[in-house]
Every structure is written in structure tokens, then in C-alpha cells.
Design a protein around this motif. Structure first.
Motif, short mmCIF file in Angstrom:
data_model
loop_
_atom_site.label_atom_id
_atom_site.label_comp_id
_atom_site.label_asym_id
_atom_site.label_seq_id
_atom_site.Cartn_x
_atom_site.Cartn_y
_atom_site.Cartn_z
N GLU A 89 19.26 -7.80 9.25
CA GLU A 89 20.19 -8.57 10.09
C GLU A 89 21.29 -7.68 10.66
N ALA A 90 21.79 -6.76 9.84
CA ALA A 90 22.82 -5.84 10.33
C ALA A 90 22.26 -4.93 11.42
N ALA A 91 21.04 -4.41 11.21
CA ALA A 91 20.42 -3.53 12.21
C ALA A 91 20.13 -4.30 13.50
N ALA A 92 19.70 -5.55 13.36
CA ALA A 92 19.40 -6.35 14.54
C ALA A 92 20.66 -6.65 15.33
N ASP A 93 21.76 -6.90 14.64
CA ASP A 93 23.03 -7.17 15.33
C ASP A 93 23.44 -5.96 16.17
N ARG A 94 23.33 -4.78 15.58
CA ARG A 94 23.66 -3.56 16.32
C ARG A 94 22.71 -3.36 17.50
N LEU A 95 21.42 -3.62 17.28
CA LEU A 95 20.42 -3.43 18.33
C LEU A 95 20.64 -4.41 19.48
N GLY A 96 21.03 -5.62 19.15
CA GLY A 96 21.31 -6.60 20.20
C GLY A 96 22.46 -6.18 21.10
N ARG A 97 23.49 -5.60 20.50
CA ARG A 97 24.60 -5.09 21.31
C ARG A 97 24.13 -3.97 22.22
N LEU A 98 23.25 -3.10 21.70
CA LEU A 98 22.71 -2.01 22.51
C LEU A 98 21.92 -2.55 23.69
N VAL A 99 21.10 -3.59 23.44
CA VAL A 99 20.29 -4.19 24.51
C VAL A 99 21.18 -4.71 25.63
N ARG A 100 22.27 -5.34 25.27
CA ARG A 100 23.15 -5.89 26.29
C ARG A 100 23.94 -4.79 26.99
N GLU A 101 24.42 -3.82 26.23
CA GLU A 101 25.19 -2.74 26.83
C GLU A 101 24.35 -1.93 27.81
N GLN A 102 23.09 -1.68 27.46
CA GLN A 102 22.22 -0.86 28.31
C GLN A 102 21.41 -1.69 29.30
N ARG A 103 21.64 -2.98 29.32
CA ARG A 103 21.00 -3.91 30.27
C ARG A 103 19.48 -3.79 30.20
N LEU A 104 18.96 -3.83 28.98
CA LEU A 104 17.52 -3.72 28.78
C LEU A 104 16.81 -5.06 28.96
N HIS A 107 0.86 -1.17 0.00
CA HIS A 107 0.00 0.00 0.00
C HIS A 107 0.90 1.22 0.00
N ALA A 108 0.43 2.30 -0.59
CA ALA A 108 1.25 3.52 -0.68
C ALA A 108 1.71 4.00 0.69
N TRP A 109 0.89 3.80 1.72
CA TRP A 109 1.27 4.25 3.06
C TRP A 109 2.57 3.63 3.52
N LEU A 110 2.84 2.39 3.10
CA LEU A 110 3.99 1.66 3.61
C LEU A 110 5.33 2.27 3.23
N PHE A 111 5.42 2.95 2.09
CA PHE A 111 6.72 3.40 1.61
C PHE A 111 7.36 4.38 2.58
N ARG A 112 6.66 5.46 2.91
CA ARG A 112 7.24 6.45 3.82
C ARG A 112 7.33 5.91 5.25
N ALA A 113 6.35 5.10 5.64
CA ALA A 113 6.39 4.53 6.99
C ALA A 113 7.59 3.60 7.14
N THR A 114 7.90 2.83 6.11
CA THR A 114 9.07 1.96 6.16
C THR A 114 10.35 2.77 6.24
N ASP A 115 10.44 3.83 5.46
CA ASP A 115 11.61 4.71 5.54
C ASP A 115 11.78 5.29 6.94
N PHE A 116 10.65 5.69 7.54
CA PHE A 116 10.72 6.22 8.91
C PHE A 116 11.28 5.16 9.86
N CYS A 117 10.78 3.93 9.75
CA CYS A 117 11.23 2.86 10.66
C CYS A 117 12.72 2.58 10.49
N TRP A 118 13.19 2.53 9.26
CA TRP A 118 14.62 2.30 9.04
C TRP A 118 15.42 3.41 9.73
N GLN A 119 15.03 4.65 9.50
CA GLN A 119 15.78 5.76 10.09
C GLN A 119 15.75 5.68 11.61
#
Length: 314
Positions: free
Chosen positions: A202-217, A160-172
Motif C-alpha cells: 500500500e505504501a509503494a502503491a501510494d508513492r507510485l500513484g503520485r508518480l503516475v500523476r506527476e509524470q502524466r502517465l 517456490h524457491a524461484w519466488l524469493f529472489r524474484a520478489t526481492d527484485f520486484c520490491w527493489q
């Protein structure tokens, strides 16, 4: 006699088993929607009764309201209600067609200037809502509201057209996360688990996982929760665990935790079942009805997570 959607039970779970106790809790306390969902997931029930129960929360604008998400009361459509509805439709394999087309039109109508969703639309003003979800006149885009919706739509190959900008927002938003909190991370995972660009996810998740562990979330040692921090603004004891981020072994977040850490997390989840058969609400309680309505939702999610990891058969 043949089983029907109104009489879905093929058999009774073993007496006093976790599933049997949860079933009794659901029949005693749950809304019709969660009763139908429990029957679908664990008693061989049909999808049609779930859709019929969900329709009671749908509004003419294509969104959902009427306290579908229990912490927001009142009839008006809200992004968080609509995200909840999409999770239900996804769970029963019905996230598509004209129903979802109407949902996307609603999402377009309430989007912010950058094409994403606010956590709370100002139409909530005048109706009861949890104090931790304040209503403002010009709310900003929110990853917590947008990420799970975009992930579900991509996961069901909705275009759907809505997804394009919403996906860009999520990536950012995901790729710029620095200081975060557990619910925001859960929303990021919901997006990353289904977005089509898998190498980038996968690259974003790898970075996010390190953040979760570093910040003890994530509380990695449930046996010593007094030593585990709680995110600012959360209720006392409102910890998040590995299973909250990786709700199935297929989630990208599963790689963030060792087998031992995940086993401890799942042991803790199983042990949280209360005497009445349900699982507790861990977030801040502000009124009796939202807690009563949320506990069956939490209970079904707990059972589905345990089953995804092979912790029981049902």
C-alpha cells in the motif's frame, strides 16, 4: 439437453448489445484459446477446454511459446509467453499444481543473475519479433516481465524457491522507480496487488500513484487526448487510462483516481468498441497477424474490466 464444455451457451446476449457484438467478433476472428476464454467468462463455459487450448502453446521445458503473446513469433519459450499463460490459468482458477511447478522450473532456468526475468530471452533470435522488443545476448532483469509473474504466483499462493529472489527484485525495482512508463507501471501494479506484505504494498502503491500523476502517465481527460502526452517510444495515440492501471475496483491503483476520472475512463473504454464488435490494439502495429490475434485478447480484457465496474451484466 445438459450443457457441456463444448456447448456452453445458456442463452444468447441481447441482439446488438455490446456483448453480442463482441461475441460475433470473437467467433469470427479469435484463436481457439480466446474462443474458449470468451465462453468461460461470458457464456458459462468450463475451465477444462481453456486449459486444453492453452496446452497447444506449452513446450517440454515447462514454458510457453508458439506466439501465445502475439508480438513474439516462433516456437521457443519466452517469459512473456509464460506470463500470458499464467494470466489465462489464473483467470480460470487453475493456477497451481504440477503445471505451475513446471512453469517455475522454466522460470528458474531463464532467470538472470539476480534471480528475475528478462523481457526477451536470447533464444528468440532468428524468429520474428516486434521491433520494440529487441533481442540481446545478455538481457537484464526486467520489472515488466517479472512483476506480473511474481504477482500472479503470490496471488495463487504458489510457493517456490524461484519466488524469493524474484520478489526481492520486484520490491527493489518498484520502490526505486523514478522515471517510468505506463507498461512498467502496469507491471508494478500487478505485483503490488498480490504480494503478501500488504502494508508495504500500500505504501509503494501510494508513492507510485503520485508518480503516475506527476509524470502524466494516465490520460485523465479522454475527450481531449490531443493535450495528453504519449510516453517516449510509444506509438502515436498510445495513451493509457485509469482503467488500464486499475482493472478492477479492488486494485490498489483505483485509489489513484477520482470517481469522476474513473467514470470518464470507463466511458471511453466502452466507446472504443468498434463496428465489428472488437476493441482496437493501441500499441505499435508491425505485421498483420499479431494485430489480428491480439484484438480478441484486448476485447476480452475490455469486457472483463467493464464488468468488474458494473458497466454491463454478462
Amino acid at each position: 439437453m445438459a450443457e457441456t464444455g463444448d456447448s456452453p451457451r445458456p442463452s444468447t446476449p441481447p441482439a446488438r448489445s455490446p456483448l453480442f457484438r463482441a461475441e460475433q467478433f470473437v467467433w469470427l476472428t479469435a484463436r481457439v484459446l480466446e474462443q474458449r476464454l470468451f465462453a468461460y467468462h461470458f457464456l458459462n463455459g468450463a475451465a477444462d477446454p481453456v486449459e486444453a487450448a492453452l496446452d497447444a502453446y506449452r513446450n517440454e521445458d515447462g514454458g510457453y511459446g508458439h506466439a501465445l503473446e502475439p508480438d513474439l513469433r516462433g516456437p521457443v519459450s519466452q517469459p512473456l509467453h509464460t506470463a500470458h499463460a499464467l494470466r489465462v490459468l489464473d483467470a480460470v482458477g487453475c493456477c497451481g499444481g504440477q503445471r505451475v511447478e513446471r512453469v517455475c522450473r522454466y522460470l528458474t532456468s531463464v532467470s538472470t543473475a539476480d534471480g528475475a526475468l528478462p523481457a526477451i530471452h536470447p533464444s528468440q533470435r532468428g524468429y520474428p519479433a516486434a521491433p520494440f522488443v529487441p533481442v540481446v545476448d545478455d538481457p537484464p532483469s526486467d520489472l515488466l516481465a517479472t512483476g506480473p509473474v511474481v504477482g500472479l504466483l503470490h496471488g495463487n499462493e504458489v510457493w517456490h524457491a524461484w519466488l524469493f529472489r524474484a520478489t526481492d527484485f520486484c520490491w527493489q525495482a518498484v520502490e526505486s522507480l523514478e522515471d517510468s512508463h505506463p507498461y512498467e507501471v502496469e507491471a508494478a501494479v500487478a505485483f503490488l496487488d498480490s504480494v503478501p506484505d500488504r502494508p508495504r504494498a500500500e505504501a509503494a502503491a501510494d508513492r507510485l500513484g503520485r508518480l503516475v500523476r506527476e509524470q502524466r502517465l494516465a490520460a485523465l481527460d479522454p475527450g481531449h487526448l490531443a493535450d495528453e502526452p504519449v510516453a517516449p517510444g510509444y506509438a502515436p495515440g498510445e495513451h493509457h487510462f485509469p482503467h488500464d492501471f486499475a482493472r478492477s475496483p479492488q486494485s490498489l491503483a483505483r485509489a489513484w483516481f477520482t470517481d469522476e476520472e474513473m467514470a470518464r475512463s470507463l466511458d471511453h473504454l466502452a466507446a472504443e468498441q468498434q463496428e465489428d464488435g472488437g476493441w482496437p490494439v493501441r500499441w505499435r502495429r508491425w505485421a498483420p497477424a499479431p494485430v489480428l490475434e491480439a484484438r480478441p485478447v484486448v476485447t476480452i480484457e475490455a469486457l472483463r474490466t467493464l464488468r468488474a465496474y458494473g458497466r454491463f451484466v454478462g
